[in-house]
Every structure is written in C-alpha cells, then in structure tokens.
Design an enzyme around this catalytic site. Structure first.
Site, PDB file in Angstrom:
ATOM      1  N   SER A  82      52.004  27.977  39.391  1.00  0.00           N
ATOM      2  CA  SER A  82      51.822  27.986  37.937  1.00  0.00           C
ATOM      3  C   SER A  82      51.051  26.770  37.468  1.00  0.00           C
ATOM      4  CB  SER A  82      53.182  27.964  37.234  1.00  0.00           C
ATOM      5  OG  SER A  82      53.938  29.071  37.601  1.00  0.00           O
TER       6      SER A  82
HETATM    7  N1  SAH Z   1      57.338  28.009  42.410  1.00  0.00           N
HETATM    8  C1  SAH Z   1      56.129  28.111  43.184  1.00  0.00           C
HETATM    9  C2  SAH Z   1      55.262  29.294  42.818  1.00  0.00           C
HETATM   10  C3  SAH Z   1      55.927  30.586  43.097  1.00  0.00           C
HETATM   11  S1  SAH Z   1      54.865  31.970  43.240  1.00  0.00           S
HETATM   12  C4  SAH Z   1      55.354  26.813  43.165  1.00  0.00           C
HETATM   13  O1  SAH Z   1      55.802  25.835  42.535  1.00  0.00           O
HETATM   14  O2  SAH Z   1      54.309  26.760  43.817  1.00  0.00           O
HETATM   15  C5  SAH Z   1      56.122  33.170  43.524  1.00  0.00           C
HETATM   16  C6  SAH Z   1      56.741  33.106  44.882  1.00  0.00           C
HETATM   17  O3  SAH Z   1      57.808  34.037  44.905  1.00  0.00           O
HETATM   18  C7  SAH Z   1      55.791  33.495  46.002  1.00  0.00           C
HETATM   19  O4  SAH Z   1      55.654  32.447  46.903  1.00  0.00           O
HETATM   20  C8  SAH Z   1      56.472  34.707  46.632  1.00  0.00           C
HETATM   21  O5  SAH Z   1      56.339  34.760  48.038  1.00  0.00           O
HETATM   22  C9  SAH Z   1      57.918  34.498  46.230  1.00  0.00           C
HETATM   23  N2  SAH Z   1      58.742  35.699  46.287  1.00  0.00           N
HETATM   24  C10 SAH Z   1      58.444  36.974  45.905  1.00  0.00           C
HETATM   25  N3  SAH Z   1      59.481  37.798  46.148  1.00  0.00           N
HETATM   26  C11 SAH Z   1      60.465  37.031  46.698  1.00  0.00           C
HETATM   27  C12 SAH Z   1      61.780  37.306  47.175  1.00  0.00           C
HETATM   28  N4  SAH Z   1      62.321  38.518  47.135  1.00  0.00           N
HETATM   29  N5  SAH Z   1      62.487  36.282  47.679  1.00  0.00           N
HETATM   30  C13 SAH Z   1      61.986  35.039  47.737  1.00  0.00           C
HETATM   31  N6  SAH Z   1      60.753  34.710  47.304  1.00  0.00           N
HETATM   32  C14 SAH Z   1      60.009  35.700  46.793  1.00  0.00           C
END
Ligand code: SAH
Length: 219
Positions: free
Chosen positions: A66
């Site tokens: 983000s």
């Molecule tokens: N917080 C992160 C950005 C997250 S992007 C940062 O600071 O960079 C969203 C993330 O959610 C992705 O990496 C994706 O792999 C993860 N995601 C999606 N579905 C998920 C699930 N069921 N369990 C765990 N992570 C998941």
C-alpha cells in the site's frame, strides 16, 4: 552548495514524514514508527527510487504494498499500544508489520506465499526486530495457536470479516480490514469486538488485492 548522498537521503525522509502529516497523520507514535522503519528496505530494488513517494508498489508473487499514507491511516485506526499482541494477515513486503512492531508488544504476520514470508523475515532480521515473526499459512483461519490478539489488521480484502479472526480477537479488541468485492472499490472498516455488541465503522474507500483461501502451492 551540493549535498552529499547522506543529506539527500535524510531530506527525502523528512519530506516523506512531512507528506504523511499533510495527508492527515496526527498520531505522533505512528509518525515515529514510520520514521524508524526504512521503507526502501521493503521495496523491490527496481522501484527503490519511489520508496518515499506516496504510491502503492508492486512486490513479488503478483502482490502489492500500500501507499504509505494508507499504512499510516490503518495503523492509526488500529490504536496499538505497547501491551498489545497483534496479528497481521497479508505480510506482503513486511513493511506494515514492521511499522506495527514499533508500537506493539509482539506481532505475528501471516502470508500464503513462502517467498514473501522469507523475504519479509530476512528484512525483520536486518532490522533486529525480535518481537515480530512471519509465518506461511492461510490467514483466513487466523493463527489459533497464537491467539487471542488485542489487535488484528488484514491487508487484503474479503466480502466479510472471516469468523476465525473475530473469534481470535479479544473483547474490546480492534480489527481493521477492507471489505468488498475484488476489483471494485472497497470499504476499509474499523471493527470493535464488544460483549455488548460489535461496532463496525467505515474509515476510507480503498482497493486491495483479495484474500485467497489456502497457502499457495507454489512460490
Ligand atoms: N501488508 C503488506 C501488503 C499486503 S498485500 C505490506 O505491507 O507490504 C496482500 C497480501 O495478502 C499478499 O501478500 C497476499 O499474498 C496475502 N494474502 C492473500 N490471501 C491470503 C491468505 N488467505 N492468507 C494469508 N495471506 C494472504
């Protein structure tokens, strides 16, 4: 007079913090946390020149991190204090988790991609963050072995709050998460679990990648 690289990097960081204030960040502890955690460390090398801009950036495994002002807004809304155990679902680059680790007693973060978890954990190790651990797993199930949590942040969207996450949140605890359909504008909500009845309020309109069930089979 020309400035050396150290000075220009410092100037960039000051401009970054000023930009966060101008975009509405008032919480001094959150501002301090974002001052301490170097965003360039969490950004893929090819995008490093944009690390202090207020933009979302692509990361490995087709995911994205983000923009900093949204990290600030979500962190502020979570109201984390030094006694709190925090769960983050969606480790991604690890940046949001590292910011939370500045404020909390301990942070557990989970992602479905092994690649992202190992990159993030390596970054936590570089920073010497000992109160923060990343795991591979399905965040839709939370982390029952490490529950309950005082605070939960979910950085990927779903149509509703997964019930295991509500169950793993202490009464009085806060959860921040984007709710809505994939590829559409979503509602970032602040949910407070209360014995007298839960309270859910919208804090922003956002777009996040979706939560996908199950740990990834590859990557
Ligand atoms: N917080 C992160 C950005 C997250 S992007 C940062 O600071 O960079 C969203 C993330 O959610 C992705 O990496 C994706 O792999 C993860 N995601 C999606 N579905 C998920 C699930 N069921 N369990 C765990 N992570 C998941």
């Amino acid at each position: 007079m020309s400035v050396d690289e150290g000075d220009s990097a410092r100037a960039e960081r000051m401009a970054f913090l000023l930009g966060l204030r101008q975009r509405g960040l008032r919480d001094v502890a959150v501002l301090r946390a974002m001052e301490v955690v170097p965003r360039p460390l969490f950004v893929d090398p090819q995008f490093r020149e944009h690390a202090y801009e207020d933009v979302a950036l692509p990361i490995s495994c087709g995911q994205s991190m983000s923009q900093p002002s949204l990290v600030a807004k979500m962190t502020e809304a979570l109201n984390v204090t030094a006694e709190h155990a925090v769960l983050e679902v969606g480790t991604g680059s690890g940046y949001q988790a590292a910011v939370l680790a500045q404020l909390a007693s301990r942070v557990v973060t989970v992602d479905r991609y092994r690649t992202l978890v190992s990159q993030a954990q390596a970054r936590f190790d570089v920073l010497g963050l000992r109160n923060l651990v990343a795991y591979v797993g399905d965040g839709l199930l939370g982390q029952p072995a490490r529950a309950p949590f005082d605070r939960i942040m979910v950085t990927a969207s779903a149509e509703e709050i997964p019930s295991p996450l509500i169950e793993q949140l202490r009464f009085g605890g806060v959860l921040v998460m984007p709710l809505g359909l994939q590829d559409e504008e979503q509602s970032l909500v602040r949910f407070v679990r209360q014995q007298s009845g839960d309270v859910c309020t919208e804090i922003a309109r956002v777009r996040f990648v979706p939560l996908i069930a199950g740990a990834a089979a590859t990557l």
